[in-house]
Design an enzyme around this catalytic site. Sequence first.
Site, mmCIF file in Angstrom:
data_model
loop_
_atom_site.group_PDB
_atom_site.id
_atom_site.type_symbol
_atom_site.label_atom_id
_atom_site.label_comp_id
_atom_site.label_asym_id
_atom_site.label_seq_id
_atom_site.Cartn_x
_atom_site.Cartn_y
_atom_site.Cartn_z
ATOM 1 N N ASN A 299 0.799 -1.231 0.000
ATOM 2 C CA ASN A 299 0.000 0.000 0.000
ATOM 3 C C ASN A 299 0.834 1.286 0.000
ATOM 4 O O ASN A 299 0.385 2.315 -0.482
ATOM 5 C CB ASN A 299 -0.917 -0.045 1.232
ATOM 6 N N TYR B 274 4.776 9.369 -10.705
ATOM 7 C CA TYR B 274 3.840 8.571 -9.884
ATOM 8 C C TYR B 274 2.980 7.697 -10.800
ATOM 9 O O TYR B 274 2.800 6.503 -10.554
ATOM 10 C CB TYR B 274 2.980 9.537 -9.066
HETATM 11 N N1 LIG Z 1 -5.715 8.805 -1.420
HETATM 12 C C1 LIG Z 1 -6.073 8.679 -2.687
HETATM 13 O O1 LIG Z 1 -6.926 9.413 -3.183
HETATM 14 C C2 LIG Z 1 -5.448 7.586 -3.550
HETATM 15 C C3 LIG Z 1 -5.827 7.534 -4.889
HETATM 16 C C4 LIG Z 1 -5.302 6.561 -5.710
HETATM 17 C C5 LIG Z 1 -4.406 5.639 -5.190
HETATM 18 N N2 LIG Z 1 -4.041 5.711 -3.897
HETATM 19 C C6 LIG Z 1 -3.069 4.711 -3.411
HETATM 20 O O2 LIG Z 1 -3.502 4.148 -2.193
HETATM 21 C C7 LIG Z 1 -2.367 3.888 -1.359
HETATM 22 C C8 LIG Z 1 -2.495 4.640 -0.054
HETATM 23 O O3 LIG Z 1 -2.642 6.020 -0.347
HETATM 24 P P1 LIG Z 1 -2.814 7.132 0.774
HETATM 25 O O4 LIG Z 1 -3.552 8.232 0.128
HETATM 26 O O5 LIG Z 1 -3.318 6.535 2.020
HETATM 27 O O6 LIG Z 1 -1.296 7.594 0.975
HETATM 28 P P2 LIG Z 1 -0.655 8.460 2.168
HETATM 29 O O7 LIG Z 1 0.437 9.261 1.543
HETATM 30 O O8 LIG Z 1 -1.718 9.183 2.902
HETATM 31 O O9 LIG Z 1 -0.025 7.345 3.116
HETATM 32 C C9 LIG Z 1 1.040 6.548 2.633
HETATM 33 C C10 LIG Z 1 1.730 5.884 3.811
HETATM 34 O O10 LIG Z 1 2.935 5.268 3.288
HETATM 35 C C11 LIG Z 1 4.014 5.620 4.129
HETATM 36 N N3 LIG Z 1 5.264 5.636 3.370
HETATM 37 C C12 LIG Z 1 5.601 6.496 2.378
HETATM 38 N N4 LIG Z 1 6.871 6.267 1.994
HETATM 39 C C13 LIG Z 1 7.343 5.236 2.765
HETATM 40 C C14 LIG Z 1 8.588 4.567 2.839
HETATM 41 N N5 LIG Z 1 9.620 4.921 2.073
HETATM 42 N N6 LIG Z 1 8.707 3.564 3.718
HETATM 43 C C15 LIG Z 1 7.671 3.215 4.532
HETATM 44 N N7 LIG Z 1 6.473 3.833 4.501
HETATM 45 C C16 LIG Z 1 6.313 4.841 3.622
HETATM 46 C C17 LIG Z 1 3.660 7.004 4.650
HETATM 47 O O11 LIG Z 1 4.382 7.340 5.821
HETATM 48 C C18 LIG Z 1 2.172 6.881 4.893
HETATM 49 O O12 LIG Z 1 1.881 6.375 6.175
HETATM 50 C C19 LIG Z 1 -1.144 4.315 -2.167
HETATM 51 O O13 LIG Z 1 -0.628 3.206 -2.868
HETATM 52 C C20 LIG Z 1 -1.714 5.328 -3.140
HETATM 53 O O14 LIG Z 1 -0.942 5.451 -4.297
HETATM 54 C C21 LIG Z 1 -4.539 6.673 -3.054
#
Ligand SMILES: NC(=O)c1ccc[n+]([C@@H]2O[C@H](COP(=O)([O-])OP(=O)(O)OC[C@H]3O[C@@H](n4cnc5c(N)ncnc54)[C@H](O)[C@@H]3O)[C@@H](O)[C@H]2O)c1
Length: 263
Positions: A103, A168
């Site tokens: 994730n 991305y």
């Molecule tokens: N929020 C959205 O609208 C959305 C839309 C499409 C896809 N996504 C995907 O869903 C997933 C979760 O998204 P989100 O919005 O919750 O993201 P977010 O940025 O809110 O959270 C991501 C988490 O990953 C952790 N992280 C980042 N880099 C890291 C590293 N190097 N090592 C360990 N941990 C790390 C961060 O600390 C954070 O806790 C992601 O794969 C994102 O691409 C989200």
Amino acid sequence: MAEQAVQPLVYATYPDLRDKRVVITGGGTGIGSELVTAFAGQGARVWFLDIADEASHKLADALSGSAHAPQYRRCDLTDLNALAAAFAAIDQEAGGIDVLLNNAANDDRHEIDDVTPAYYENRMAVNLRHQFFCAQAAVRMMRKQGGGVILNFGSISWHLASSQLSLYMTAKAAIEGLSRGMARDLGADNIRVNAVIPGAVRTPRQQALWHTPEEEARILSGQCLRERVEMQDVAALTLFLASDNARRCSGREYFVDAGWYGA
Ligand SMILES: NC(=O)c1ccc[n+]([C@@H]2O[C@H](COP(=O)([O-])OP(=O)(O)OC[C@H]3O[C@@H](n4cnc5c(N)ncnc54)[C@H](O)[C@@H]3O)[C@@H](O)[C@H]2O)c1
């Protein structure tokens, strides 16, 4: 613009998820934190990897009364030695992994002219490379135990051709190819691999960084459904795909985006 009231969602219960060993990357905040909460709520044994220490400890504390208290392990997933060590430690503690949720990601915006080779490599390390190596580590355990589930988190962004996100989107497009390739290679080992594709999900980070009334209106007018996608909606789909109810689901992309075709 006033915040929409969120309708509470009661998760279905999947009895086979009880006691399953689940590893969630990026579980400290955002969608990952809801995944940790939802799987802990099913009685699964959860380990989550992150670098956001404060939020991760807070989450682990909040869920410490679960049937199995989720375990936070600090791990910078861009460091492949740290990643390997984290999986080895979990293997030693848990004796295997049943479910891996890839994730973690970071959707910082960037202009094409500003991208350096180092930034390019960094974006691939943050958004793509760890998904492969976490899966590789998990697969070695899953093969020994006769199966498992891997869910790789992609994104609607490249399907829509979003702006200021070309690296991305490069990574997120690759994740769908990675998922199909792994599903083909691992099917004979009874390991199911799918991609979960969230749309515009209301997370604390998205709301803090990019939320404007115009953006809200753009998203809602592009979606078939005129309600925002919440973190719980992503977790609900993920629970299903991780459970035995999805036993014939592999090699596919599952969208949870309220039918967002862009605007
Ligand atoms: N929020 C959205 O609208 C959305 C839309 C499409 C896809 N996504 C995907 O869903 C997933 C979760 O998204 P989100 O919005 O919750 O993201 P977010 O940025 O809110 O959270 C991501 C988490 O990953 C952790 N992280 C980042 N880099 C890291 C590293 N190097 N090592 C360990 N941990 C790390 C961060 O600390 C954070 O806790 C992601 O794969 C994102 O691409 C989200």
